[in-house]
Write a protein that holds these residues in place. Structure first.
Motif, short mmCIF file in Angstrom:
data_model
loop_
_atom_site.label_atom_id
_atom_site.label_comp_id
_atom_site.label_asym_id
_atom_site.label_seq_id
_atom_site.Cartn_x
_atom_site.Cartn_y
_atom_site.Cartn_z
N THR A 1 0.83 -1.21 0.00
CA THR A 1 0.00 0.00 0.00
C THR A 1 0.86 1.26 0.00
OG1 THR A 1 -1.71 -1.21 1.22
CG2 THR A 1 -1.87 1.19 1.20
N GLY B 1 0.84 4.22 -2.84
CA GLY B 1 0.58 5.62 -2.51
C GLY B 1 1.70 6.53 -2.97
N MET C 1 -0.74 13.48 1.83
CA MET C 1 -1.03 12.05 1.72
C MET C 1 -1.95 11.64 2.88
SD MET C 1 -0.13 9.15 -0.02
CE MET C 1 1.47 9.56 -0.75
N THR D 1 -3.65 8.75 5.00
CA THR D 1 -3.53 7.33 5.33
C THR D 1 -4.24 6.99 6.63
OG1 THR D 1 -1.43 7.60 6.51
CG2 THR D 1 -1.30 7.21 4.15
N ILE E 1 -3.38 13.18 -2.09
CA ILE E 1 -3.39 11.77 -2.44
C ILE E 1 -4.14 11.03 -1.34
CG2 ILE E 1 -2.02 9.72 -2.97
CD1 ILE E 1 -0.27 13.05 -3.04
N ILE F 1 -5.26 7.34 0.00
CA ILE F 1 -5.22 5.87 -0.05
C ILE F 1 -5.86 5.30 1.21
CG2 ILE F 1 -3.23 5.70 -1.59
CD1 ILE F 1 -1.49 5.21 0.92
N ASP G 1 -7.18 6.61 -4.72
CA ASP G 1 -7.38 5.16 -4.85
C ASP G 1 -8.71 4.76 -4.25
OD1 ASP G 1 -6.51 2.49 -5.53
OD2 ASP G 1 -6.33 2.14 -3.37
N ALA H 1 -4.66 -0.27 -3.84
CA ALA H 1 -3.33 0.01 -3.30
C ALA H 1 -2.69 -1.20 -2.62
CB ALA H 1 -3.41 1.17 -2.31
#
Length: 333
Positions: free
Chosen positions: A114, A118, A218, A220, A246, A248, A274, A300
């Motif tokens: 993953t 990413g 990002m 997460t 981004i 994910i 994603d 991912a």
């Protein structure tokens, strides 16, 4: 001795690895599609054989798992096993209330996969690889080169803001450090000084500070009441106009309507997703028509190898529950 019986889906096959055959060595399998036939007269009633449900990633299966009337059809059900780390798609409390265990999967292999995906999305977005490909397919080679050379950005010395510095977030930070990126992160708790020094990361106590300073954001974080729509219109306006986001984690972490507006108004430069709401997006969805957006199908953590590992973990969880042993990956709220 007759094998125990579980429910799965008819789509339960993986190219390159016959996962179904592996499960059939341990269980008799019935198919959830047979329990949700269009004709009410075809619906099964009180199937006492079913002891486990393998919640394969078929979107329409999720709704039935959270329908207590559906669950009541299986009075001897002991476990619902999902081949995913996240479990926001499962009503764990309802199932636990009925004495049914729920399990997920946790493995470093999927964390690594993953994190790489990413980071790959961030690279593609930064260098406009998706826009270059579209221009190339439209036979506009000169414009394609212009897009990738003049509009792309280098990662070196840019700032990556990681929202959620857990296992995946930290592995992304390790990769970013190798690219000589500046790293800031926002998390419920600050990581140890040793962890921070290893990747040269700075802790942001509030999300606003991270958004204002990052060139790439990002996401997460796991989905929860606190993280749902944590990135909305206000947060997007705090970001730099040349910044990209981004995601994910889960689609609902971002207010998708606010994201579309921000992308249309050039409030931010781009997005790589994603995960979306819903999954999949309808073909005419605005995000699929934007040249500054990359959308991938919640893949991912999925490779042939990781899918095999996921289902092997599910198999062990289901066997443990049916045999009355502790479930290795039981979700306990």
């Amino acid at each position: 001795m007759e094998l125990p019986c579980i429910i799965s889906s008819r789509k339960f096959l993986l190219k390159g690895n016959d996962i179904l055959a592996i499960f059939q060595k341990h269980f008799r399998i019935k198919y959830y599609e047979d329990f949700v036939a269009d004709s009410p007269g075809q619906r099964h009633q009180n199937d006492e054989e079913i002891e486990g449900i393998l919640l394969v990633p078929i979107r329409d299966m999720f709704g039935y798992i959270n329908d207590e009337k559906f669950i009541c059809l299986f009075p001897n059900l002991k476990i619902v096993a999902t081949p995913s780390t996240g479990y926001s798609h499962v009503d764990v409390q309802m199932l636990n209330r009925r004495g049914i265990k729920v399990s997920n999967i946790v493995t470093s292999m999927i964390t690594n996969t993953t994190a790489k995906f990413g980071f790959g999305l961030m690279l593609a977005l930064a260098r406009n690889i998706h826009r270059g490909m579209h221009a190339y397919l439209n036979e506009d080679f000169n414009w394609c080169t212009y897009l990738m050379v003049n509009s792309g950005s280098l990662l070196m010395d840019s700032t990556l803001g990681i929202v959620g510095m857990g296992r995946i977030g930290y592995q992304i930070a390790e990769r970013a450090a190798a690219f000589k990126m500046k790293i800031v992160y926002h998390n419920r708790t600050q990581r140890s000084k040793e962890d921070e020094e290893r990747v040269n990361a700075k802790y942001c106590q509030n999300l606003e500070e991270l958004l204002r300073t990052s060139d790439h954001v990002m996401l997460t974080v796991p989905l929860s009441d606190k993280t749902k729509s944590m990135i909305g219109a206000r947060e997007l306006k705090l970001m730099k106009p040349n910044a990209a986001i981004i995601n994910i984690s889960r689609g609902d972490v971002i207010d998708q309507d606010a994201l579309i507006e921000a992308l249309n108004n050039n409030t931010i430069q781009g997005a790589a997703l994603d995960v979306t709401t819903p999954e999949p997006l309808p073909p005419d969805h605005p995000l699929l028509k934007m040249s500054n957006v990359i959308v991938t199908p919640h893949a991912a953590g999925d490779t042939v190898e990781t899918l095999y590992v996921k289902f092997q973990i599910c198999l062990e969880n289901i066997k443990a529950a049916i045999e009355g042993r502790p479930v290795p990956n039981e979700i306990k709220l």
